[in-house]
Design a protein around this motif. Structure first.
Motif, short mmCIF file in Angstrom:
data_model
loop_
_atom_site.label_atom_id
_atom_site.label_comp_id
_atom_site.label_asym_id
_atom_site.label_seq_id
_atom_site.Cartn_x
_atom_site.Cartn_y
_atom_site.Cartn_z
N VAL A 242 -4.65 9.50 50.01
CA VAL A 242 -6.11 9.64 50.06
C VAL A 242 -6.58 10.80 49.20
O VAL A 242 -7.59 10.71 48.49
N LEU A 243 -5.85 11.91 49.24
CA LEU A 243 -6.21 13.08 48.44
C LEU A 243 -6.15 12.78 46.95
O LEU A 243 -7.04 13.17 46.18
N VAL A 244 -5.11 12.06 46.52
CA VAL A 244 -4.95 11.71 45.11
C VAL A 244 -6.08 10.79 44.65
O VAL A 244 -6.66 10.98 43.58
N LYS A 245 -6.40 9.79 45.45
CA LYS A 245 -7.46 8.85 45.09
C LYS A 245 -8.81 9.55 44.99
O LYS A 245 -9.60 9.27 44.09
N LYS A 246 -9.08 10.48 45.91
CA LYS A 246 -10.34 11.21 45.87
C LYS A 246 -10.40 12.13 44.65
O LYS A 246 -11.44 12.25 44.00
N ALA A 247 -9.27 12.77 44.33
CA ALA A 247 -9.23 13.66 43.16
C ALA A 247 -9.45 12.87 41.88
O ALA A 247 -10.20 13.30 40.99
N ARG A 248 -8.82 11.70 41.76
CA ARG A 248 -9.01 10.87 40.56
C ARG A 248 -10.44 10.35 40.47
O ARG A 248 -10.99 10.24 39.38
N GLU A 249 -11.03 10.04 41.59
CA GLU A 249 -12.42 9.58 41.58
C GLU A 249 -13.35 10.67 41.08
O GLU A 249 -14.26 10.41 40.28
N ASN A 250 -13.12 11.91 41.50
CA ASN A 250 -13.95 13.03 41.05
C ASN A 250 -13.74 13.32 39.56
O ASN A 250 -14.71 13.59 38.83
N VAL A 251 -12.49 13.25 39.10
CA VAL A 251 -12.20 13.47 37.69
C VAL A 251 -12.87 12.40 36.84
O VAL A 251 -13.47 12.68 35.79
N LEU A 252 -12.79 11.15 37.29
CA LEU A 252 -13.40 10.04 36.57
C LEU A 252 -14.91 10.19 36.49
O LEU A 252 -15.52 9.87 35.47
N GLU A 253 -15.50 10.72 37.54
CA GLU A 253 -16.95 10.93 37.53
C GLU A 253 -17.36 11.90 36.44
O GLU A 253 -18.36 11.70 35.74
N PHE A 254 -16.57 12.94 36.25
CA PHE A 254 -16.85 13.90 35.18
C PHE A 254 -16.60 13.30 33.80
O PHE A 254 -17.34 13.59 32.85
N LEU A 255 -15.56 12.48 33.67
CA LEU A 255 -15.28 11.85 32.37
C LEU A 255 -16.40 10.91 31.94
O LEU A 255 -16.63 10.70 30.76
N LEU A 256 -17.10 10.33 32.93
CA LEU A 256 -18.15 9.35 32.63
C LEU A 256 -19.54 9.97 32.54
O LEU A 256 -20.51 9.24 32.40
N ILE A 257 -19.63 11.30 32.61
CA ILE A 257 -20.95 11.95 32.56
C ILE A 257 -21.69 11.56 31.29
O ILE A 257 -22.86 11.17 31.31
N ASN A 258 -21.01 11.66 30.14
CA ASN A 258 -21.66 11.38 28.86
C ASN A 258 -21.23 10.06 28.25
O ASN A 258 -21.64 9.72 27.15
N HIS A 259 -20.37 9.32 28.95
CA HIS A 259 -19.85 8.08 28.39
C HIS A 259 -20.88 6.96 28.54
O HIS A 259 -21.43 6.76 29.62
N PRO A 260 -21.17 6.21 27.46
CA PRO A 260 -22.16 5.13 27.53
C PRO A 260 -21.63 3.90 28.24
O PRO A 260 -20.41 3.64 28.24
#
Length: 204
Positions: free
Chosen positions: A74-92
């Motif tokens: 659960v911790l790994v999945k939540k961490a990856r979800e948060n990282v992905l959210e930052f990667l998609l900040i400027n992604h179209p």
């Protein structure tokens, strides 16, 4: 998972996990390039660690001898979800017209976690496309700064034309002094790019 076998001291944790058939999402990691640890999406959980660790920048032999690793907790999945959210900040959201559409790990991970969870719509930025040369073209807003192209240019092509400029939200991939990326291996970065930031120029 645990491991009691002797492991090569130079093998990274992500390389060991992938070799054993365990799927670990990654964008900046490439088996033939140096370790950068930029995307941070390859995090895993260690039993004796207080926080997730980046598997590409972690030595496999140092953590697997007397430790347990969890790659889908659960911790790994939540961490990856948060990282992905930052990667998609400027992604179209241009997957239907993107050259990488349908064969993009970032697209797959975004669909897995759900794109409706993003909270940074007001902070999107646009970056002017750069002219890297006659063979490749760029779509700068797709870039996630994995630096695969930069490391390929230096380590494989043997030219130091590409680099990262700026810091934080102002980071950009480009050439020094408006110099073109003129290596004969320049088109290889098209397949190396995980998100379709560098594409082919259609010559008439």
């Amino acid at each position: 998972m645990k491991n009691n076998k002797k492991i090569n001291s130079k093998v990274s944790l992500i390389s060991y996990l992938l070799a054993n058939g365990i799927s670990i999402p990654h964008y900046c990691y490439h088996n033939d390039l140096s370790i950068a640890g930029n995307c941070r999406v390859c995090v895993v959980e260690l039993k004796n660690s207080m926080k997730p660790v980046v598997s590409c920048a972690t030595n496999a032999s140092s953590v697997l001898q007397n430790n347990s690793i969890y790659h889908d907790s659960v911790l790994v999945k939540k961490a990856r979800e948060n990282v992905l959210e930052f990667l998609l900040i400027n992604h179209p959201l241009d997957c239907p017209i993107c050259d990488q559409g349908g064969d993009c790990d970032l697209q797959d991970e975004s669909l897995f976690f759900g794109s409706h969870k993003r909270r940074f719509y007001k902070f999107k930025r646009s970056v002017i496309d750069k002219n890297l040369g006659p063979l490749v073209k760029t779509v700068m807003t797709r870039c996630i700064h994995c630096t695969r192209c930069v490391r390929f240019a230096v380590e494989v092509s043997g030219v130091e034309d590409l680099g990262v400029f700026g810091r934080g939200n102002e980071s950009e991939i480009g050439t020094y002094l408006t110099k073109s990326f003129s290596s004969e291996l320049s088109m290889n970065v098209i397949d190396l790019c995980p998100v379709g930031f560098i594409t082919k120029t259609f010559l008439k």
